[in-house]
Design an enzyme around this catalytic site. Structure first.
Site, mmCIF file in Angstrom:
data_model
loop_
_atom_site.group_PDB
_atom_site.id
_atom_site.type_symbol
_atom_site.label_atom_id
_atom_site.label_comp_id
_atom_site.label_asym_id
_atom_site.label_seq_id
_atom_site.Cartn_x
_atom_site.Cartn_y
_atom_site.Cartn_z
ATOM 1 N N ARG A 149 12.877 -0.430 3.230
ATOM 2 C CA ARG A 149 12.668 -0.225 1.810
ATOM 3 C C ARG A 149 12.867 -1.574 1.122
ATOM 4 N NH1 ARG A 149 16.157 3.965 3.603
ATOM 5 N NH2 ARG A 149 15.254 6.058 3.413
ATOM 6 N N LYS A 172 20.047 4.352 2.399
ATOM 7 C CA LYS A 172 20.556 5.318 1.425
ATOM 8 C C LYS A 172 21.863 5.934 1.909
ATOM 9 C CE LYS A 172 16.165 6.642 -0.730
ATOM 10 N NZ LYS A 172 15.265 7.771 -1.054
ATOM 11 N N HIS A 240 6.408 -0.483 -1.491
ATOM 12 C CA HIS A 240 6.765 0.714 -0.736
ATOM 13 C C HIS A 240 5.594 1.201 0.111
ATOM 14 C CE1 HIS A 240 9.844 3.687 0.043
ATOM 15 N NE2 HIS A 240 8.951 4.655 -0.065
ATOM 16 N N ARG A 243 5.802 0.011 3.605
ATOM 17 C CA ARG A 243 6.671 0.843 4.457
ATOM 18 C C ARG A 243 5.911 2.075 4.943
ATOM 19 N NH1 ARG A 243 12.106 2.959 5.394
ATOM 20 N NH2 ARG A 243 12.302 5.090 4.618
ATOM 21 N N HIS A 266 15.480 8.158 7.717
ATOM 22 C CA HIS A 266 15.399 9.438 7.014
ATOM 23 C C HIS A 266 16.548 10.343 7.446
ATOM 24 C CE1 HIS A 266 10.786 9.056 6.236
ATOM 25 N NE2 HIS A 266 11.512 8.469 5.308
ATOM 26 N N TYR A 275 4.253 12.137 7.455
ATOM 27 C CA TYR A 275 3.327 11.142 7.998
ATOM 28 C C TYR A 275 2.341 11.755 8.993
ATOM 29 C CZ TYR A 275 6.119 7.688 5.625
ATOM 30 O OH TYR A 275 6.748 6.974 4.650
#
Length: 294
Positions: A149, A172, A240, A243, A266, A275
């Protein structure tokens, strides 16, 4: 109690380890809800009052926000933030359930490999100084070549040096993952370090701005925006999107979905499964464009 949103923000940052962006957005929603309920009920709003919020109150709040002009996706995010706030404020009492707006799930739109490289090259060529060109090239290769990211890339510190075959990336909720480095990405970072005007310090930002402070993600976004205009690329060509391209191109070459989940950082597989829709959409495009009876 006007400090409830502030206390909620502290809880999200300290106990839930949410990102600064999420904390700001959820705290703003909490403040809006408290202000609305104060006017709606005509009384002060404290934790005890929040415990008796009804489904009717929540529908009235969403109607109020809709009147302010927010769309389905924003309303759905707002409702999610409200539920989290009410659950925190009410303790054991679960917030009332109401059906949120239906949001059509979007599919990430990747950039082609040629466009991704062209974009990175154009950004670097437009730089005012050679060391800035090396910096921008390294940052954009980290997005496309390692799937970072933008916040993760500019958040790297000198602690990643000396480079090996992998780097540790903090994503994150302060979750750390190990990301492999392609030789081209590793070479780009090392070229930037060699050209940089600023010393590399273990605990400080690796990528520096023009005046020596930490590089801002906003600077990278603006430079990408200018480059895509010069190249005539679509508005979806953002940092982004690089990515997204990393993930889509890996999946298209046979990457395992679980491995891709780890590479992207994730929390759940459902975030990565989107995806597969991208890859299927690509196959359909190829079929429609190539098959004589499509």
């Amino acid at each position: 109690m006007t400090d409830l949103p502030h206390l909620f923000a502290q809880h999200l940052a300290r106990d839930r380890r949410r990102s600064a962006h999420t904390v700001r957005a959820y705290a703003a929603t909490a403040a809006r809800l408290v202000a609305f309920l104060g006017e709606h009920w005509g009384e002060a709003v404290d934790a005890a009052a929040l415990a008796r919020v009804s489904a009717i109150d929540l529908r009235a709040y969403l109607a109020h926000r809709r009147h302010a002009g927010i769309g389905n996706a924003s309303a759905a995010r707002e409702l999610s933030a409200v539920r989290t706030f009410l659950k925190w404020a009410g303790g054991e009492d679960a917030p009332p359930r109401i059906k949120g707006p239906r949001v059509k799930k979007g599919v990430p739109r990747p950039v082609s490999p040629a466009d991704a490289v062209a974009l990175a090259e154009d950004v670097a060529e437009d730089a005012a100084e050679p060391w800035i060109a090396a910096r921008d090239w390294a940052v954009l290769l980290l997005l496309y070549g390692a799937g970072l990211r933008i916040g993760e890339a500019v958040g790297l510190t000198g602690a990643i040096l000396p480079l090996g075959e992998t780097i540790a990336v903090t994503g994150k909720r302060d979750k750390t993952r190990i990301v492999p480095l392609l030789p081209a990405v590793r070479d780009a970072i090392e070229a930037y370090v060699a050209a940089s005007l600023w010393p590399v310090v273990r605990g400080e930002a690796l990528f520096r701005g023009a005046k020596g402070g930490p590089l801002s993600a906003g600077v990278v976004r603006k430079r990408v925006q200018a480059a895509r205009t010069r190249l005539g690329l679509a508005e979806r060509t953002t940092p982004h999107a690089l990515r997204h391209s990393f993930a889509t191109h890996l999946l298209g070459r046979g990457a395992d979905l679980r491995a891709l989940q780890e590479l992207l950082g994730h929390a759940s597989l459902s975030s990565t499964q989107i995806y597969t829709a991208v890859d299927a959409a690509h196959l359909l495009d190829v079929y429609r464009n190539a098959h004589p009876r499509a």
